[in-house]
Design a protein around this motif. Sequence first.
Motif, PDB file in Angstrom:
ATOM      1  N   ARG A   3       0.830  -1.212   0.000  1.00  0.00           N
ATOM      2  CA  ARG A   3       0.000   0.000   0.000  1.00  0.00           C
ATOM      3  C   ARG A   3       0.863   1.260   0.000  1.00  0.00           C
ATOM      4  N   VAL A   4       2.000   1.216   0.703  1.00  0.00           N
ATOM      5  CA  VAL A   4       2.906   2.361   0.682  1.00  0.00           C
ATOM      6  C   VAL A   4       3.447   2.587  -0.724  1.00  0.00           C
ATOM      7  N   ASP A   5       3.805   1.494  -1.403  1.00  0.00           N
ATOM      8  CA  ASP A   5       4.493   1.572  -2.696  1.00  0.00           C
ATOM      9  C   ASP A   5       3.544   1.538  -3.893  1.00  0.00           C
ATOM     10  N   THR A   6       2.310   1.957  -3.707  1.00  0.00           N
ATOM     11  CA  THR A   6       1.348   1.987  -4.810  1.00  0.00           C
ATOM     12  C   THR A   6       1.076   3.433  -5.207  1.00  0.00           C
ATOM     13  N   PRO A   7       1.657   3.903  -6.321  1.00  0.00           N
ATOM     14  CA  PRO A   7       1.434   5.297  -6.742  1.00  0.00           C
ATOM     15  C   PRO A   7      -0.018   5.534  -7.135  1.00  0.00           C
ATOM     16  N   LEU A   8      -0.358   6.787  -7.341  1.00  0.00           N
ATOM     17  CA  LEU A   8      -1.685   7.117  -7.847  1.00  0.00           C
ATOM     18  C   LEU A   8      -1.859   6.500  -9.231  1.00  0.00           C
ATOM     19  N   PRO A   9      -3.085   6.123  -9.601  1.00  0.00           N
ATOM     20  CA  PRO A   9      -3.291   5.516 -10.922  1.00  0.00           C
ATOM     21  C   PRO A   9      -2.925   6.478 -12.043  1.00  0.00           C
ATOM     22  N   ASP A  10      -2.450   5.896 -13.154  1.00  0.00           N
ATOM     23  CA  ASP A  10      -2.062   6.715 -14.309  1.00  0.00           C
ATOM     24  C   ASP A  10      -3.244   7.502 -14.854  1.00  0.00           C
ATOM     25  N   LYS A  11      -4.378   6.833 -14.949  1.00  0.00           N
ATOM     26  CA  LYS A  11      -5.565   7.483 -15.495  1.00  0.00           C
ATOM     27  C   LYS A  11      -6.799   6.675 -15.117  1.00  0.00           C
ATOM     28  N   GLY A  12      -7.939   7.266 -15.325  1.00  0.00           N
ATOM     29  CA  GLY A  12      -9.185   6.565 -15.041  1.00  0.00           C
ATOM     30  C   GLY A  12      -9.565   6.643 -13.581  1.00  0.00           C
ATOM     31  N   GLU A  55       5.127  -0.112  12.875  1.00  0.00           N
ATOM     32  CA  GLU A  55       5.882   0.964  12.225  1.00  0.00           C
ATOM     33  C   GLU A  55       6.726   0.441  11.063  1.00  0.00           C
ATOM     34  N   LEU A  56       7.409  -0.696  11.262  1.00  0.00           N
ATOM     35  CA  LEU A  56       8.338  -1.187  10.253  1.00  0.00           C
ATOM     36  C   LEU A  56       7.647  -1.963   9.139  1.00  0.00           C
ATOM     37  N   SER A  57       6.324  -1.954   9.145  1.00  0.00           N
ATOM     38  CA  SER A  57       5.575  -2.425   7.979  1.00  0.00           C
ATOM     39  C   SER A  57       5.188  -1.261   7.078  1.00  0.00           C
ATOM     40  N   ASP A  58       5.215  -0.035   7.627  1.00  0.00           N
ATOM     41  CA  ASP A  58       4.911   1.174   6.860  1.00  0.00           C
ATOM     42  C   ASP A  58       6.165   1.935   6.465  1.00  0.00           C
ATOM     43  N   PHE A  59       7.152   1.963   7.357  1.00  0.00           N
ATOM     44  CA  PHE A  59       8.373   2.730   7.146  1.00  0.00           C
ATOM     45  C   PHE A  59       9.556   1.785   6.961  1.00  0.00           C
ATOM     46  N   ALA A  60      10.479   2.168   6.096  1.00  0.00           N
ATOM     47  CA  ALA A  60      11.672   1.342   5.806  1.00  0.00           C
ATOM     48  C   ALA A  60      11.262  -0.066   5.394  1.00  0.00           C
ATOM     49  N   ALA A  61      10.193  -0.163   4.616  1.00  0.00           N
ATOM     50  CA  ALA A  61       9.632  -1.460   4.253  1.00  0.00           C
ATOM     51  C   ALA A  61       9.679  -1.670   2.748  1.00  0.00           C
ATOM     52  N   VAL A  93       7.701   6.878  19.311  1.00  0.00           N
ATOM     53  CA  VAL A  93       8.632   6.933  18.184  1.00  0.00           C
ATOM     54  C   VAL A  93       7.963   7.744  17.079  1.00  0.00           C
ATOM     55  N   VAL A  94       8.700   8.690  16.499  1.00  0.00           N
ATOM     56  CA  VAL A  94       8.180   9.518  15.411  1.00  0.00           C
ATOM     57  C   VAL A  94       9.044   9.287  14.164  1.00  0.00           C
ATOM     58  N   PRO A  95       8.551   8.520  13.192  1.00  0.00           N
ATOM     59  CA  PRO A  95       9.294   8.321  11.950  1.00  0.00           C
ATOM     60  C   PRO A  95       8.834   9.305  10.871  1.00  0.00           C
ATOM     61  N   VAL A  96       9.735   9.634   9.959  1.00  0.00           N
ATOM     62  CA  VAL A  96       9.438  10.468   8.793  1.00  0.00           C
ATOM     63  C   VAL A  96      10.110   9.811   7.591  1.00  0.00           C
ATOM     64  N   GLU A  97       9.371   9.720   6.480  1.00  0.00           N
ATOM     65  CA  GLU A  97       9.940   9.091   5.285  1.00  0.00           C
ATOM     66  C   GLU A  97       9.439   9.809   4.037  1.00  0.00           C
ATOM     67  N   VAL A  98      10.350   9.987   3.083  1.00  0.00           N
ATOM     68  CA  VAL A  98      10.011  10.541   1.778  1.00  0.00           C
ATOM     69  C   VAL A  98      10.366   9.493   0.732  1.00  0.00           C
ATOM     70  N   GLY A  99       9.437   9.221  -0.178  1.00  0.00           N
ATOM     71  CA  GLY A  99       9.666   8.219  -1.203  1.00  0.00           C
ATOM     72  C   GLY A  99       9.406   8.743  -2.600  1.00  0.00           C
ATOM     73  N   TRP A 100      10.195   8.266  -3.541  1.00  0.00           N
ATOM     74  CA  TRP A 100      10.038   8.586  -4.963  1.00  0.00           C
ATOM     75  C   TRP A 100       9.893   7.271  -5.717  1.00  0.00           C
ATOM     76  N   GLU A 101       8.840   7.163  -6.534  1.00  0.00           N
ATOM     77  CA  GLU A 101       8.479   5.893  -7.178  1.00  0.00           C
ATOM     78  C   GLU A 101       8.325   6.095  -8.692  1.00  0.00           C
ATOM     79  N   PRO A 102       9.440   6.270  -9.378  1.00  0.00           N
ATOM     80  CA  PRO A 102       9.355   6.522 -10.823  1.00  0.00           C
ATOM     81  C   PRO A 102       9.144   5.241 -11.619  1.00  0.00           C
ATOM     82  N   LYS A 103       8.720   5.391 -12.845  1.00  0.00           N
ATOM     83  CA  LYS A 103       8.690   4.298 -13.811  1.00  0.00           C
ATOM     84  C   LYS A 103       9.594   4.686 -14.966  1.00  0.00           C
ATOM     85  N   THR A 104      10.599   3.865 -15.236  1.00  0.00           N
ATOM     86  CA  THR A 104      11.598   4.195 -16.226  1.00  0.00           C
ATOM     87  C   THR A 104      11.488   3.258 -17.426  1.00  0.00           C
TER      88      THR A 104
END
Length: 490
Positions: A46-55, A201-207, A286-297
């Motif tokens: 669920r963390v690693d699922t970007p917004l849909p391309d369209k539709g 926490e470690l199922s959402d962050f650093a996962a 515990v307060v975690p902070v994470e920034v993720g970038w999920e490109p398609k190349t």
Amino acid sequence: MIWSQHVKKWASALTLFFVFFFSFLVLTPAYAQTDDQELRNEPAIRVDTPLPDKGSPPSTVPPFTRPEAVFADPGGMTSWLRRRGIAFLFANTNEFAGAITKPARGEKFRTYRQGASNAGQYAASLNIDWEMLAGLKGLATHMITTGRYGTTANRMFGDWLNHSSEDYGGAGNVAVHLVMLYAEENLFGNRLAIAGGRMAELSDFAASELFCNFMNGSICGRPKGISDSSYYPGYPAATWAFRVRGRPTRDVYVQTGVYFAEDGIYQVAQHRTGFKFNGANIVGHVVPVEVGWEPKTGRSHSLPGHYKIGAALQDVSVADTYRDNMGKPYVLTGAQPARRQYSWSSWLMLDQQLLRYRKSQKNSGITVLGGLIYNDPHTALRDYEVYGALINRGFWRNRPYDTIGIAFSYTHIAKNVQKTEALLQSQNQTMINHASGIQRHTSVLEVNYAIHVMRGVIFQPVFEYYFRPNGQGNLPDAAMLGFKSHIEIF
């Protein structure tokens, strides 16, 4: 002469193994496959699922995963439930490992032995899309339970840093152990997700959903360095928590949260069943902070990648690993270790698919993983860990769903711990961390081949090699053979 006989025996055994192994591959047909992820990966997916391309999807709740299963749709029941927003999964994962090398000998190591062990878990998840079921827009609930059994073999030769079988411990030796139970509200077209309840926490962050393509605990579940503190909840443990994730763009997310630190979350006394909700053992947060970038190349923008950086601040009183309150080595003064109210951990992780063998099979091809975890050196046992891995699925056209995996991790023991252990050793005092020598660094190599036996069934022969078990130079390297199986039943 004796050495020659042992070589011949090993050669004969390995020859028979590989003959059987490759005969099995050739004679076993490849079945259609959709997804073979373990249930523990659901939050990471669920963390690693970007917004849909369209539709526009039928619901504002992100779709639940539907892995292939032995009983894919018994009597149409699974499809009937899914149309109403109810997703139920049940699976078993089993892990076996046995040492093929002898442990250290001598009076100090009298409890060590060359042996094998089996560990595993059965797990169930229940995800409900309340928008589809009751018209509550954007609301979903998630629940995972498990039961674990068996033990791990690495401790037989003196290693306490990285389990040879990750599916071990933390679940209370009960028939049903609650792992997670929380609600999540999705707003503004899935650009904002707010969750609260019993969460790990470690199922959402650093996962990552890719970690458990391997079996050893230095990488499976999560890289072991990130869980160096027992106050960071990770599968199969959870605490009361609140988490917010926002997506300013399709490929970028930012998330943070508050996870209340509870004493003894991996121990039977407080969390045998996981259903203890009163919070009487909360000792901080515990307060975690994470920034993720999920490109398609790639030319067709079809090769997904995940790049994430994050840190967590722990507001819990923990012991300094070297100094007392006067700044002196506590081993020499005999005083109690100093207490530190704040400590931290940080991580940098990436995975990237480099190529795809078949356009119709999104998981085929080569994917690389890498990462660095760095922890507070004043309170951590492992101050840093570096890992790298390669996953190659479908390289053999006749076995399009088989996967070969190679993973290597390097773990460094904090200098403060090394200095404390050196002082203890020089004074002939009892060592810490189950050590029988000074801990400095250790590495684990794993090579495996996952065989897609049939719909919902994966069988994975595994080879593991431990360099400097438990981080100690006085323990011989250890090699292990075993297997991991995953059966998605429903």
